[in-house]
Design a protein around this motif. Structure first.
Motif, short mmCIF file in Angstrom:
data_model
loop_
_atom_site.label_atom_id
_atom_site.label_comp_id
_atom_site.label_asym_id
_atom_site.label_seq_id
_atom_site.Cartn_x
_atom_site.Cartn_y
_atom_site.Cartn_z
N ALA A 1 -6.04 -9.91 2.86
CA ALA A 1 -6.45 -8.51 2.95
C ALA A 1 -7.94 -8.39 2.66
O ALA A 1 -8.66 -7.63 3.33
CB ALA A 1 -5.64 -7.65 1.98
N ASP A 2 -8.43 -9.14 1.67
CA ASP A 2 -9.85 -9.12 1.34
C ASP A 2 -10.66 -9.63 2.53
O ASP A 2 -11.71 -9.08 2.87
CB ASP A 2 -10.11 -9.98 0.10
CG ASP A 2 -11.56 -10.00 -0.30
OD1 ASP A 2 -12.16 -8.91 -0.35
OD2 ASP A 2 -12.09 -11.10 -0.57
N LEU A 3 -10.16 -10.66 3.21
CA LEU A 3 -10.82 -11.22 4.37
C LEU A 3 -10.87 -10.22 5.52
O LEU A 3 -11.89 -10.04 6.17
CB LEU A 3 -10.10 -12.52 4.78
CG LEU A 3 -10.78 -13.39 5.82
CD1 LEU A 3 -12.12 -13.89 5.31
CD2 LEU A 3 -9.89 -14.56 6.18
N ARG B 1 0.73 -10.52 8.09
CA ARG B 1 0.35 -9.16 8.50
C ARG B 1 1.33 -8.15 7.95
O ARG B 1 0.94 -7.13 7.37
CB ARG B 1 0.31 -9.08 10.04
CG ARG B 1 0.00 -7.70 10.57
CD ARG B 1 0.39 -7.55 12.00
NE ARG B 1 1.83 -7.70 12.10
CZ ARG B 1 2.49 -8.05 13.20
NH1 ARG B 1 1.84 -8.32 14.30
NH2 ARG B 1 3.80 -8.14 13.21
N ASP B 2 2.63 -8.44 8.08
CA ASP B 2 3.66 -7.52 7.61
C ASP B 2 3.60 -7.37 6.09
O ASP B 2 3.78 -6.27 5.56
CB ASP B 2 5.05 -8.00 8.04
CG ASP B 2 5.23 -7.95 9.56
OD1 ASP B 2 4.45 -7.24 10.22
OD2 ASP B 2 6.13 -8.64 10.06
N ALA B 3 3.35 -8.43 5.37
CA ALA B 3 3.28 -8.37 3.91
C ALA B 3 2.09 -7.52 3.48
O ALA B 3 2.19 -6.73 2.53
CB ALA B 3 3.17 -9.78 3.33
N MET B 4 0.95 -7.67 4.14
CA MET B 4 -0.24 -6.87 3.79
C MET B 4 -0.01 -5.38 4.08
O MET B 4 -0.38 -4.52 3.28
CB MET B 4 -1.47 -7.37 4.56
CG MET B 4 -1.98 -8.73 4.09
SD MET B 4 -3.55 -9.23 4.84
CE MET B 4 -3.15 -9.33 6.57
N THR C 1 -4.95 -1.43 6.57
CA THR C 1 -4.40 -0.43 7.48
C THR C 1 -4.17 -1.09 8.83
O THR C 1 -4.81 -2.11 9.16
CB THR C 1 -5.36 0.76 7.66
OG1 THR C 1 -6.57 0.27 8.25
CG2 THR C 1 -5.63 1.45 6.34
N ALA C 2 -3.27 -0.51 9.63
CA ALA C 2 -2.99 -1.05 10.96
C ALA C 2 -4.23 -0.95 11.83
O ALA C 2 -4.50 -1.82 12.67
CB ALA C 2 -1.81 -0.29 11.58
N ARG D 1 -6.17 -3.98 13.85
CA ARG D 1 -6.48 -3.97 15.27
C ARG D 1 -7.98 -4.22 15.51
O ARG D 1 -8.35 -4.93 16.43
CB ARG D 1 -6.08 -2.63 15.89
CG ARG D 1 -4.66 -2.61 16.36
CD ARG D 1 -4.35 -1.43 17.23
NE ARG D 1 -4.45 -0.24 16.61
CZ ARG D 1 -3.69 0.51 15.75
NH1 ARG D 1 -2.89 0.37 15.49
NH2 ARG D 1 -3.74 1.52 15.11
N GLU D 2 -8.83 -3.65 14.67
CA GLU D 2 -10.27 -3.89 14.80
C GLU D 2 -10.61 -5.36 14.67
O GLU D 2 -11.53 -5.87 15.33
CB GLU D 2 -11.04 -3.10 13.72
CG GLU D 2 -11.12 -1.64 13.94
CD GLU D 2 -11.77 -0.94 12.75
OE1 GLU D 2 -12.31 -1.62 11.83
OE2 GLU D 2 -11.75 0.29 12.75
N ARG D 3 -9.91 -6.05 13.82
CA ARG D 3 -10.16 -7.48 13.55
C ARG D 3 -9.42 -8.37 14.54
O ARG D 3 -9.54 -9.59 14.50
CB ARG D 3 -9.74 -7.85 12.13
CG ARG D 3 -10.57 -7.15 11.04
CD ARG D 3 -11.97 -7.63 11.00
NE ARG D 3 -11.99 -8.98 10.47
CZ ARG D 3 -13.00 -9.61 9.97
NH1 ARG D 3 -14.15 -8.98 9.94
NH2 ARG D 3 -12.91 -10.82 9.53
N GLY D 4 -8.64 -7.79 15.43
CA GLY D 4 -7.96 -8.55 16.47
C GLY D 4 -6.62 -9.09 16.07
O GLY D 4 -6.04 -9.91 16.78
#
Length: 192
Positions: free
Chosen positions: A153-155, A172-175, A182-183, A187-190
């Motif tokens: 998440a920090d990354l 992804r699901d755990a975060m 946030t979703a 998406r911004e990070r791909g």
């Protein structure tokens, strides 16, 4: 009787003898000697130092055994200084240590050769240790990542590079479940 002339001469065909006093060729030294080394080699062991050595060994200068009399033992002690590189103080210190190990005085200076060689070896090793640069302390070990969702998440929330394949669907699901990202940011990070 010889038919050769009285005065030998290199130009005379009958005689090939050369007068040795007139030989202009001087042979070079085998090893060049530095001035200070030559001076040290010529400097004999003083009576005071030799007396201190005898005292350290527990020998009475008035009643010396034959192997400690005359110039040979002094020359031998001088070799310890010159060939092994020991100082006069180190020679006396080594002699005292040897005497503590052995109850009887040594039978001549040759009996101390091993002790002097060990002292010279220790001196070389100590000098080698002092010359080496101290090792840099190892970098502290990185802390183990105990909370992987928080790490990823920090990354994701930072602007640091992260390959798209670095985050699995499970991560992804755990975060998302813990509300760490946030979703929209995923998406911004791909990350899909």
């Amino acid at each position: 009787m010889s038919d050769f002339p009285d005065e030998p001469c290199p130009e005379n065909a009958e005689s090939r003898v050369r007068i040795s006093d007139t030989n202009p060729v001087r042979e070079p030294l085998r090893k060049p000697v530095k001035e200070e080394e030559g001076a040290q080699a010529r400097a004999a062991i003083s009576d005071e130092v030799f007396g201190e050595l005898l005292a350290a060994l527990g020998l009475d200068p008035a009643a010396l055994p034959g192997w400690w009399q005359g110039w040979p033992p002094r020359l031998h002690v001088q070799r310890w200084r010159h060939e092994l590189g020991l100082t006069e103080a180190e020679i006396i210190e080594t002699a005292e240590a040897s005497r503590q190990e052995h109850p009887e005085p040594p039978d001549g200076p040759k009996a101390l050769d091993r002790a002097m060689q060990r002292a010279a070896q220790r001196k070389v090793e100590d000098a080698g240790r002092k010359r080496r640069t101290p090792k840099t302390p190892p970098a502290p070990a990185a802390k183990p990542i105990t909370d992987l969702p928080a790490f990823y998440a920090d990354l994701v929330n930072s602007d640091r590079y992260s390959p798209v394949s670095a985050i699995s669907n499970t991560m992804r699901d755990a975060m998302l479940a813990r509300g760490l990202v946030t979703a929209e940011r995923l998406r911004e990070r791909g990350v899909r």
